[in-house]
Design a protein around this motif. Sequence first.
Motif, PDB file in Angstrom:
ATOM      1  N   GLY A 169      13.493   3.344 -17.260  1.00 41.92           N
ATOM      2  CA  GLY A 169      12.602   4.017 -16.314  1.00 41.92           C
ATOM      3  C   GLY A 169      13.248   4.428 -15.016  1.00 41.92           C
ATOM      4  N   ALA A 170      14.475   3.992 -14.760  1.00 44.45           N
ATOM      5  CA  ALA A 170      15.156   4.368 -13.520  1.00 44.45           C
ATOM      6  C   ALA A 170      15.326   5.880 -13.452  1.00 44.45           C
ATOM      7  CB  ALA A 170      16.514   3.673 -13.437  1.00 44.45           C
ATOM      8  N   GLY A 171      14.906   6.475 -12.357  1.00 36.65           N
ATOM      9  CA  GLY A 171      14.993   7.914 -12.191  1.00 36.65           C
ATOM     10  C   GLY A 171      13.893   8.680 -12.895  1.00 36.65           C
ATOM     11  N   GLU A 172      12.967   7.969 -13.552  1.00 35.22           N
ATOM     12  CA  GLU A 172      11.907   8.633 -14.313  1.00 35.22           C
ATOM     13  C   GLU A 172      10.516   8.269 -13.809  1.00 35.22           C
ATOM     14  OE1 GLU A 172      12.526   7.551 -18.372  1.00 35.22           O
ATOM     15  OE2 GLU A 172      14.518   8.447 -18.489  1.00 35.22           O
ATOM     16  N   VAL A 173      10.256   6.986 -13.569  1.00 35.13           N
ATOM     17  CA  VAL A 173       8.921   6.569 -13.154  1.00 35.13           C
ATOM     18  C   VAL A 173       8.778   6.711 -11.642  1.00 35.13           C
ATOM     19  CG1 VAL A 173       8.727   4.981 -15.100  1.00 35.13           C
ATOM     20  CG2 VAL A 173       9.539   4.128 -12.912  1.00 35.13           C
ATOM     21  N   PRO A 174       7.557   6.844 -11.147  1.00 38.53           N
ATOM     22  CA  PRO A 174       7.350   7.024  -9.706  1.00 38.53           C
ATOM     23  C   PRO A 174       7.857   5.819  -8.896  1.00 38.53           C
ATOM     24  CG  PRO A 174       5.354   7.571 -10.933  1.00 38.53           C
ATOM     25  CD  PRO A 174       6.292   6.939 -11.910  1.00 38.53           C
ATOM     26  N   THR A 175       8.310   6.101  -7.689  1.00 40.81           N
ATOM     27  CA  THR A 175       8.790   5.032  -6.806  1.00 40.81           C
ATOM     28  C   THR A 175       7.982   4.996  -5.499  1.00 40.81           C
ATOM     29  OG1 THR A 175      10.505   6.512  -5.944  1.00 40.81           O
ATOM     30  CG2 THR A 175      11.123   5.041  -7.751  1.00 40.81           C
ATOM     31  N   ASP A 176       6.753   5.487  -5.581  1.00 43.59           N
ATOM     32  CA  ASP A 176       5.869   5.439  -4.413  1.00 43.59           C
ATOM     33  C   ASP A 176       4.582   4.706  -4.773  1.00 43.59           C
ATOM     34  OD1 ASP A 176       4.544   7.230  -6.043  1.00 43.59           O
ATOM     35  OD2 ASP A 176       4.922   8.987  -4.780  1.00 43.59           O
ATOM     36  N   GLU A 177       3.518   4.961  -4.013  1.00 44.21           N
ATOM     37  CA  GLU A 177       2.249   4.265  -4.230  1.00 44.21           C
ATOM     38  C   GLU A 177       1.630   4.529  -5.601  1.00 44.21           C
ATOM     39  OE1 GLU A 177       3.043   6.018  -1.617  1.00 44.21           O
ATOM     40  OE2 GLU A 177       2.756   4.804   0.195  1.00 44.21           O
ATOM     41  N   SER A 178       2.079   5.598  -6.278  1.00 38.19           N
ATOM     42  CA  SER A 178       1.519   5.923  -7.591  1.00 38.19           C
ATOM     43  C   SER A 178       2.161   5.112  -8.717  1.00 38.19           C
ATOM     44  CB  SER A 178       1.680   7.416  -7.879  1.00 38.19           C
ATOM     45  OG  SER A 178       3.058   7.762  -8.016  1.00 38.19           O
ATOM     46  N   ASN A 179       3.209   4.357  -8.406  1.00 36.38           N
ATOM     47  CA  ASN A 179       3.848   3.504  -9.406  1.00 36.38           C
ATOM     48  C   ASN A 179       2.827   2.530  -9.989  1.00 36.38           C
ATOM     49  OD1 ASN A 179       5.268   0.711  -9.978  1.00 36.38           O
ATOM     50  ND2 ASN A 179       6.865   2.252 -10.202  1.00 36.38           N
ATOM     51  N   LEU A 180       2.837   2.348 -11.312  1.00 38.84           N
ATOM     52  CA  LEU A 180       1.817   1.545 -11.971  1.00 38.84           C
ATOM     53  C   LEU A 180       1.839   0.091 -11.502  1.00 38.84           C
ATOM     54  CD1 LEU A 180      -0.471   1.298 -14.009  1.00 38.84           C
ATOM     55  CD2 LEU A 180       1.246   1.093 -15.842  1.00 38.84           C
ATOM     56  N   VAL A 181       3.003  -0.459 -11.245  1.00 41.63           N
ATOM     57  CA  VAL A 181       3.071  -1.839 -10.749  1.00 41.63           C
ATOM     58  C   VAL A 181       2.446  -1.933  -9.362  1.00 41.63           C
ATOM     59  CG1 VAL A 181       4.588  -3.766 -10.160  1.00 41.63           C
ATOM     60  CG2 VAL A 181       5.155  -2.289 -12.099  1.00 41.63           C
ATOM     61  N   VAL A 182       2.761  -0.963  -8.498  1.00 40.50           N
ATOM     62  CA  VAL A 182       2.179  -0.950  -7.148  1.00 40.50           C
ATOM     63  C   VAL A 182       0.664  -0.819  -7.228  1.00 40.50           C
ATOM     64  CG1 VAL A 182       2.089   0.291  -4.949  1.00 40.50           C
ATOM     65  CG2 VAL A 182       4.278   0.012  -6.125  1.00 40.50           C
ATOM     66  N   ARG A 183       0.184   0.071  -8.081  1.00 44.23           N
ATOM     67  CA  ARG A 183      -1.260   0.252  -8.230  1.00 44.23           C
ATOM     68  C   ARG A 183      -1.938  -1.018  -8.751  1.00 44.23           C
ATOM     69  NH1 ARG A 183      -2.722   3.818 -12.035  1.00 44.23           N
ATOM     70  NH2 ARG A 183      -0.664   4.483 -12.794  1.00 44.23           N
ATOM     71  N   SER A 184      -1.229  -1.753  -9.593  1.00 42.60           N
ATOM     72  CA  SER A 184      -1.797  -2.994 -10.135  1.00 42.60           C
ATOM     73  C   SER A 184      -1.878  -4.067  -9.058  1.00 42.60           C
ATOM     74  CB  SER A 184      -0.947  -3.481 -11.311  1.00 42.60           C
ATOM     75  OG  SER A 184      -0.899  -2.497 -12.331  1.00 42.60           O
ATOM     76  N   ILE A 185      -0.849  -4.157  -8.220  1.00 39.27           N
ATOM     77  CA  ILE A 185      -0.902  -5.094  -7.091  1.00 39.27           C
ATOM     78  C   ILE A 185      -2.060  -4.729  -6.168  1.00 39.27           C
ATOM     79  CG2 ILE A 185       0.328  -5.934  -5.046  1.00 39.27           C
ATOM     80  CD1 ILE A 185       2.963  -5.354  -6.561  1.00 39.27           C
ATOM     81  N   ALA A 186      -2.178  -3.443  -5.862  1.00 36.04           N
ATOM     82  CA  ALA A 186      -3.246  -2.975  -4.975  1.00 36.04           C
ATOM     83  C   ALA A 186      -4.623  -3.267  -5.565  1.00 36.04           C
ATOM     84  CB  ALA A 186      -3.082  -1.476  -4.710  1.00 36.04           C
ATOM     85  N   HIS A 187      -4.741  -3.119  -6.888  1.00 37.44           N
ATOM     86  CA  HIS A 187      -6.016  -3.380  -7.558  1.00 37.44           C
ATOM     87  C   HIS A 187      -6.433  -4.839  -7.378  1.00 37.44           C
ATOM     88  CE1 HIS A 187      -9.172  -2.947 -10.588  1.00 37.44           C
ATOM     89  NE2 HIS A 187      -8.705  -4.032 -11.196  1.00 37.44           N
ATOM     90  N   ALA A 188      -5.484  -5.753  -7.532  1.00 34.72           N
ATOM     91  CA  ALA A 188      -5.803  -7.178  -7.379  1.00 34.72           C
ATOM     92  C   ALA A 188      -6.164  -7.504  -5.931  1.00 34.72           C
ATOM     93  CB  ALA A 188      -4.611  -8.019  -7.838  1.00 34.72           C
ATOM     94  N   PHE A 189      -5.408  -6.979  -4.986  1.00 37.92           N
ATOM     95  CA  PHE A 189      -5.716  -7.229  -3.572  1.00 37.92           C
ATOM     96  C   PHE A 189      -7.097  -6.699  -3.220  1.00 37.92           C
ATOM     97  CE2 PHE A 189      -1.456  -8.614  -3.081  1.00 37.92           C
ATOM     98  CZ  PHE A 189      -1.308  -9.165  -1.807  1.00 37.92           C
ATOM     99  N   ALA A 190      -7.406  -5.486  -3.684  1.00 36.57           N
ATOM    100  CA  ALA A 190      -8.716  -4.891  -3.392  1.00 36.57           C
ATOM    101  C   ALA A 190      -9.839  -5.713  -4.003  1.00 36.57           C
ATOM    102  CB  ALA A 190      -8.757  -3.455  -3.910  1.00 36.57           C
ATOM    103  N   HIS A 191      -9.607  -6.233  -5.216  1.00 30.74           N
ATOM    104  CA  HIS A 191     -10.630  -7.045  -5.889  1.00 30.74           C
ATOM    105  C   HIS A 191     -11.017  -8.248  -5.038  1.00 30.74           C
ATOM    106  CE1 HIS A 191     -12.777  -8.889  -9.301  1.00 30.74           C
ATOM    107  NE2 HIS A 191     -12.232 -10.030  -8.891  1.00 30.74           N
ATOM    108  N   TYR A 192     -10.040  -8.841  -4.376  1.00 25.72           N
ATOM    109  CA  TYR A 192     -10.309 -10.034  -3.576  1.00 25.72           C
ATOM    110  C   TYR A 192     -10.528  -9.730  -2.092  1.00 25.72           C
ATOM    111  CZ  TYR A 192      -9.155 -12.707  -7.710  1.00 25.72           C
ATOM    112  OH  TYR A 192      -9.166 -13.228  -8.990  1.00 25.72           O
ATOM    113  N   GLY A 193     -10.547  -8.449  -1.752  1.00 29.57           N
ATOM    114  CA  GLY A 193     -10.834  -8.061  -0.378  1.00 29.57           C
ATOM    115  C   GLY A 193      -9.749  -8.435   0.613  1.00 29.57           C
ATOM    116  N   VAL A 194      -8.505  -8.509   0.143  1.00 34.26           N
ATOM    117  CA  VAL A 194      -7.379  -8.849   1.015  1.00 34.26           C
ATOM    118  C   VAL A 194      -6.610  -7.573   1.352  1.00 34.26           C
ATOM    119  CG1 VAL A 194      -5.269 -10.210   1.263  1.00 34.26           C
ATOM    120  CG2 VAL A 194      -7.194 -11.127  -0.057  1.00 34.26           C
ATOM    121  N   PRO A 195      -6.348  -7.325   2.633  1.00 31.51           N
ATOM    122  CA  PRO A 195      -5.591  -6.122   2.999  1.00 31.51           C
ATOM    123  C   PRO A 195      -4.217  -6.125   2.341  1.00 31.51           C
ATOM    124  CG  PRO A 195      -6.610  -7.116   4.937  1.00 31.51           C
ATOM    125  CD  PRO A 195      -6.785  -8.090   3.816  1.00 31.51           C
ATOM    126  N   LEU A 196      -3.815  -4.973   1.836  1.00 26.00           N
ATOM    127  CA  LEU A 196      -2.533  -4.863   1.151  1.00 26.00           C
ATOM    128  C   LEU A 196      -1.412  -4.718   2.179  1.00 26.00           C
ATOM    129  CD1 LEU A 196      -1.249  -4.568  -1.723  1.00 26.00           C
ATOM    130  CD2 LEU A 196      -1.351  -2.081  -1.341  1.00 26.00           C
TER     131      LEU A 196
END
Length: 313
Positions: free
Chosen positions: A54-81
């Motif tokens: 995935g190097a050079g192919e997958v997104p490296t910003d907020e749209s990255n799936l791992v980043v979105r998954s972290i954000a999803h968990a934080f949002a679920h618990y109401g904790v600022p990211l």
Amino acid sequence: MTTLVGRTASVKVPATSANLGPGFDTLGLSLALYDELEVTATEAGVRVDIEGVGAGEVPTDESNLVVRSIAHAFAHYGVPLPGLHLKAKNSIPHGRGLGSSAAAIVSGIMAAKGLLEGVVDIDSDALLTLATELEGHPDNVAPAIFGGLTIAWTTPDGPRAKKLIVHRGVSPVVCVPAATMSTALARSLQPESVPHADAVFNVSRSALLIAALLQSPELLLEATEDKLHQDYRASAMPETYELIQVLRRHGLAAVVSGAGPSILVLASDPSQRLVAAELVAEASSNPWEALLLAVDFKGATVITHEVEAAAQP
């Protein structure tokens, strides 16, 4: 509240193979091939460094799936990211039916668990629920989280999973082609209804497959027969389908791994894995990589490090 800046979570998540022949959208197996991730909470911003697949192919910003998954968990618990710095070392092939998207999602959820340690307790039920919300179905995320063989199902209260320990005689090999396959395309080829006889056929084989994987590996060939999904998807991956027929004619329990196009062979002893790899190499004019893998029994792991605290005198 505990400051998260400087805290690091180290995550390791296995590859998975779903369906296993007859267990469509239900059965999944965790395999000893891993994506590794280190996430550090920073003051602001997102930085993603990727090594390997995935190097050079997958997104490296907020749209990255791992980043979105972290954000999803934080949002679920109401904790600022907080800001995030991700270092990913990926080994799981993308678009090959080995659960790469599930691994990315589970990596993010596990990273959130590590970063929020002492702030929020994310238990195993919550891990499965959060991951399934992002993946859409639990058959890949369940074995990625728990390891081993998993039976996953949904209830009005959310997804559930049961982990089982596979017989030590079961020896997986995954044959991976150069071509990729879209899960959405594979699913689009499924009919909305199937004949009653085919449904009964798969119920019997799914039940038999549990017995074969847990205590009777000699039954794996018969137990991996399927009439619900593989034949319908054959037109989208003809070489995969043809090679599976070759392998099965030689007595090997070969199935499509997940949505394909990789092939999973559930060998009943280690020597069969070499036979499977040789048959695929001989029968195909295209290159296939044979991965001789163990069943992963641990599932996803996370370790939390207090980086800044450790640096203080």
